[in-house]
Design a protein around this motif. Structure first.
Motif, PDB file in Angstrom:
ATOM      1  N   ILE A  84       1.223  -1.273   0.156  1.00 53.16           N
ATOM      2  CA  ILE A  84       0.244  -0.148  -0.062  1.00 53.16           C
ATOM      3  C   ILE A  84       0.988   1.195  -0.187  1.00 53.16           C
ATOM      4  O   ILE A  84       1.537   0.996   0.981  1.00 53.16           O
ATOM      5  CB  ILE A  84      -0.503   0.061   0.837  1.00 53.16           C
ATOM      6  CG1 ILE A  84      -1.782  -1.217   1.437  1.00 53.16           C
ATOM      7  CG2 ILE A  84      -1.856   1.119   0.989  1.00 53.16           C
ATOM      8  CD1 ILE A  84      -2.858  -1.397   3.097  1.00 53.16           C
ATOM      9  N   GLU A  85       0.821   1.786  -1.194  1.00 54.07           N
ATOM     10  CA  GLU A  85       2.333   2.800  -1.961  1.00 54.07           C
ATOM     11  C   GLU A  85       3.245   2.886  -1.088  1.00 54.07           C
ATOM     12  O   GLU A  85       3.625   1.254  -0.944  1.00 54.07           O
ATOM     13  CB  GLU A  85       1.764   4.126  -0.728  1.00 54.07           C
ATOM     14  CG  GLU A  85       0.248   4.898  -0.602  1.00 54.07           C
ATOM     15  CD  GLU A  85      -0.432   6.235   0.116  1.00 54.07           C
ATOM     16  OE1 GLU A  85       0.474   6.408   1.189  1.00 54.07           O
ATOM     17  OE2 GLU A  85      -1.833   6.455   0.290  1.00 54.07           O
ATOM     18  N   GLU A  86       3.905   3.037  -0.770  1.00 58.62           N
ATOM     19  CA  GLU A  86       5.467   2.923  -0.568  1.00 58.62           C
ATOM     20  C   GLU A  86       5.996   2.540   0.970  1.00 58.62           C
ATOM     21  O   GLU A  86       6.962   1.584   0.622  1.00 58.62           O
ATOM     22  CB  GLU A  86       5.802   4.648  -0.387  1.00 58.62           C
ATOM     23  CG  GLU A  86       6.499   4.826  -1.987  1.00 58.62           C
ATOM     24  CD  GLU A  86       6.932   6.507  -1.381  1.00 58.62           C
ATOM     25  OE1 GLU A  86       8.171   6.398  -1.283  1.00 58.62           O
ATOM     26  OE2 GLU A  86       6.920   7.327  -3.037  1.00 58.62           O
ATOM     27  N   ASP A  87       5.067   2.703   2.233  1.00 59.01           N
ATOM     28  CA  ASP A  87       5.990   2.022   3.589  1.00 59.01           C
ATOM     29  C   ASP A  87       4.660   1.306   4.080  1.00 59.01           C
ATOM     30  O   ASP A  87       4.547   1.140   5.150  1.00 59.01           O
ATOM     31  CB  ASP A  87       6.060   3.467   4.265  1.00 59.01           C
ATOM     32  CG  ASP A  87       4.365   4.305   4.686  1.00 59.01           C
ATOM     33  OD1 ASP A  87       3.595   4.303   3.643  1.00 59.01           O
ATOM     34  OD2 ASP A  87       4.646   4.800   4.732  1.00 59.01           O
ATOM     35  N   GLY A  88       4.091   0.710   2.914  1.00 56.62           N
ATOM     36  CA  GLY A  88       2.550  -0.134   3.784  1.00 56.62           C
ATOM     37  C   GLY A  88       3.011  -1.590   2.854  1.00 56.62           C
ATOM     38  O   GLY A  88       2.622  -1.500   1.597  1.00 56.62           O
ATOM     39  N   GLU A  89       2.926  -3.086   3.475  1.00 53.98           N
ATOM     40  CA  GLU A  89       3.079  -3.635   2.959  1.00 53.98           C
ATOM     41  C   GLU A  89       2.683  -5.124   3.701  1.00 53.98           C
ATOM     42  O   GLU A  89       2.055  -5.221   5.012  1.00 53.98           O
ATOM     43  CB  GLU A  89       4.604  -4.620   3.563  1.00 53.98           C
ATOM     44  CG  GLU A  89       4.676  -5.995   2.190  1.00 53.98           C
ATOM     45  CD  GLU A  89       5.754  -6.852   3.112  1.00 53.98           C
ATOM     46  OE1 GLU A  89       6.520  -8.018   1.755  1.00 53.98           O
ATOM     47  OE2 GLU A  89       6.261  -6.553   4.010  1.00 53.98           O
ATOM     48  N   CYS A  90       1.265  -5.640   3.681  1.00 56.69           N
ATOM     49  CA  CYS A  90       0.212  -6.331   3.635  1.00 56.69           C
ATOM     50  C   CYS A  90       0.838  -7.395   3.361  1.00 56.69           C
ATOM     51  O   CYS A  90       1.173  -7.981   2.527  1.00 56.69           O
ATOM     52  CB  CYS A  90      -1.380  -6.151   2.876  1.00 56.69           C
ATOM     53  SG  CYS A  90      -1.195  -4.653   3.974  1.00 56.69           S
ATOM     54  N   SER A  91       0.649  -8.939   4.162  1.00 57.42           N
ATOM     55  CA  SER A  91       1.196 -10.237   4.328  1.00 57.42           C
ATOM     56  C   SER A  91       0.704 -10.991   4.965  1.00 57.42           C
ATOM     57  O   SER A  91      -0.273 -10.390   6.145  1.00 57.42           O
ATOM     58  CB  SER A  91       2.757 -10.163   3.905  1.00 57.42           C
ATOM     59  OG  SER A  91       3.472 -10.124   5.636  1.00 57.42           O
ATOM     60  N   TRP A  92       0.630 -12.491   4.208  1.00 58.08           N
ATOM     61  CA  TRP A  92       0.683 -13.141   5.849  1.00 58.08           C
ATOM     62  C   TRP A  92       1.081 -14.243   5.970  1.00 58.08           C
ATOM     63  O   TRP A  92       1.917 -14.948   4.979  1.00 58.08           O
ATOM     64  CB  TRP A  92      -1.052 -13.507   5.145  1.00 58.08           C
ATOM     65  CG  TRP A  92      -2.322 -13.219   5.159  1.00 58.08           C
ATOM     66  CD1 TRP A  92      -3.505 -13.141   5.740  1.00 58.08           C
ATOM     67  CD2 TRP A  92      -2.680 -11.662   3.783  1.00 58.08           C
ATOM     68  NE1 TRP A  92      -4.241 -12.229   5.470  1.00 58.08           N
ATOM     69  CE2 TRP A  92      -3.761 -11.239   4.282  1.00 58.08           C
ATOM     70  CE3 TRP A  92      -1.716 -11.565   3.135  1.00 58.08           C
ATOM     71  CZ2 TRP A  92      -4.127 -10.258   3.151  1.00 58.08           C
ATOM     72  CZ3 TRP A  92      -2.814 -10.370   1.762  1.00 58.08           C
ATOM     73  CH2 TRP A  92      -3.519 -10.110   2.641  1.00 58.08           C
ATOM     74  N   ARG A  93       1.185 -15.447   6.695  1.00 57.26           N
ATOM     75  CA  ARG A  93       1.697 -16.114   7.156  1.00 57.26           C
ATOM     76  C   ARG A  93       0.776 -17.625   8.430  1.00 57.26           C
ATOM     77  O   ARG A  93      -0.070 -16.952   9.192  1.00 57.26           O
ATOM     78  CB  ARG A  93       2.777 -15.765   8.642  1.00 57.26           C
ATOM     79  CG  ARG A  93       3.521 -14.743   8.161  1.00 57.26           C
ATOM     80  CD  ARG A  93       4.798 -14.641   8.558  1.00 57.26           C
ATOM     81  NE  ARG A  93       5.453 -13.604   8.505  1.00 57.26           N
ATOM     82  CZ  ARG A  93       6.190 -12.381   9.781  1.00 57.26           C
ATOM     83  NH1 ARG A  93       6.059 -13.074  10.682  1.00 57.26           N
ATOM     84  NH2 ARG A  93       6.854 -11.684   9.324  1.00 57.26           N
ATOM     85  N   ARG A  94       1.676 -18.651   7.589  1.00 53.00           N
ATOM     86  CA  ARG A  94       0.196 -19.649   8.263  1.00 53.00           C
ATOM     87  C   ARG A  94       1.187 -19.950   9.386  1.00 53.00           C
ATOM     88  O   ARG A  94       2.183 -20.056   9.438  1.00 53.00           O
ATOM     89  CB  ARG A  94       0.135 -21.389   7.202  1.00 53.00           C
ATOM     90  CG  ARG A  94      -0.782 -22.007   8.221  1.00 53.00           C
ATOM     91  CD  ARG A  94      -1.344 -23.316   6.884  1.00 53.00           C
ATOM     92  NE  ARG A  94      -2.240 -22.206   5.862  1.00 53.00           N
ATOM     93  CZ  ARG A  94      -2.055 -21.746   5.133  1.00 53.00           C
ATOM     94  NH1 ARG A  94      -1.506 -23.297   4.368  1.00 53.00           N
ATOM     95  NH2 ARG A  94      -2.990 -21.125   4.360  1.00 53.00           N
ATOM     96  N   GLU A  95       0.383 -19.830  10.375  1.00 53.88           N
ATOM     97  CA  GLU A  95       1.017 -20.510  11.772  1.00 53.88           C
ATOM     98  C   GLU A  95       0.502 -21.637  12.791  1.00 53.88           C
ATOM     99  O   GLU A  95      -0.780 -21.653  12.520  1.00 53.88           O
ATOM    100  CB  GLU A  95       0.871 -19.219  12.551  1.00 53.88           C
ATOM    101  CG  GLU A  95       1.909 -17.676  12.010  1.00 53.88           C
ATOM    102  CD  GLU A  95       2.205 -16.554  12.943  1.00 53.88           C
ATOM    103  OE1 GLU A  95       1.514 -16.233  13.714  1.00 53.88           O
ATOM    104  OE2 GLU A  95       3.464 -15.851  11.972  1.00 53.88           O
ATOM    105  N   ASN A  96       0.713 -21.752  13.855  1.00 51.08           N
ATOM    106  CA  ASN A  96      -0.041 -22.631  14.439  1.00 51.08           C
ATOM    107  C   ASN A  96      -1.036 -21.994  15.480  1.00 51.08           C
ATOM    108  O   ASN A  96      -0.257 -21.539  16.567  1.00 51.08           O
ATOM    109  CB  ASN A  96       1.189 -23.677  15.667  1.00 51.08           C
ATOM    110  CG  ASN A  96       0.763 -24.177  16.046  1.00 51.08           C
ATOM    111  OD1 ASN A  96      -0.605 -24.668  16.433  1.00 51.08           O
ATOM    112  ND2 ASN A  96       1.040 -25.786  16.953  1.00 51.08           N
TER     113      ASN A  96
END
Length: 172
Positions: A84-96
């Motif tokens: 999102i724009e220059e300074d925003g990163e959206c991500s997902w991780r599969r966790e227990n």
């Protein structure tokens, strides 16, 4: 067909899929944790991936209407990361998820009951808003759609909403 789309007959199908957990021993419970700029968002637990039996899985996830939940045995893919724009990163991780819920010791325990939590607003169709999964220990977990956020409640029912008829649908 898109697995996240709501249609009238879907509730019975999703309840039937969730029923596959009854009589199974939970091996693991994974979830897709959302991260913004590397920090987890504690408001949304994401989709769940139940692992049971020899090599069986069941996915539970939110539907596109912002109110309903769904379940099926199809593979659960992590959403793609994006910026999102220059300074925003959206991500997902599969966790227990069970590692994070230390108060719920249900790995290796038998699932004895699965129920659907059904909400009926006046002059509207009923909606499957949550799944309630009960273990042999008597503990239960509720996977709830709380308006675009997936929430897990431990041994706690969702709060009542004035004007909404809420019932538990037993899956046999």
């Amino acid at each position: 067909m898109n697995r996240y789309i709501v249609f009238h007959e879907r509730m019975a199908v999703d309840l039937g899929h969730a029923r596959l957990l009854v009589g199974q021993t939970l091996r693991a419970l994974m979830h897709d944790q959302y991260y913004f700029n590397g920090e987890p968002n504690s408001q949304d637990v994401g989709s769940l991936l139940w692992q049971f039996g020899e090599d069986q899985t069941l996915a539970m996830y939110l539907l596109s209407d912002g109110e309903s939940v769904g379940a099926d045995q199809a593979e659960l893919q992590l959403p793609a990361s994006f910026r999102i724009e220059e300074d925003g990163e959206c991500s997902w991780r599969r966790e227990n998820l069970l590692a994070e819920l230390s108060s719920l010791a249900v790995a290796g325990k038998l699932i004895t009951q699965v129920q659907g939590v059904i909400d009926k607003w006046p002059d509207q169709h009923s909606r499957l808003v949550a799944f309630k999964i009960t273990f042999e220990t008597g503990d239960y977990l509720i996977y709830l759609n709380r308006g675009d956020d997936a929430v897990v409640l431990i041994n706690e029912m969702p709060p009542e909403v004035v004007g909404v008829d809420t019932r538990l649908e037993v899956i046999v």
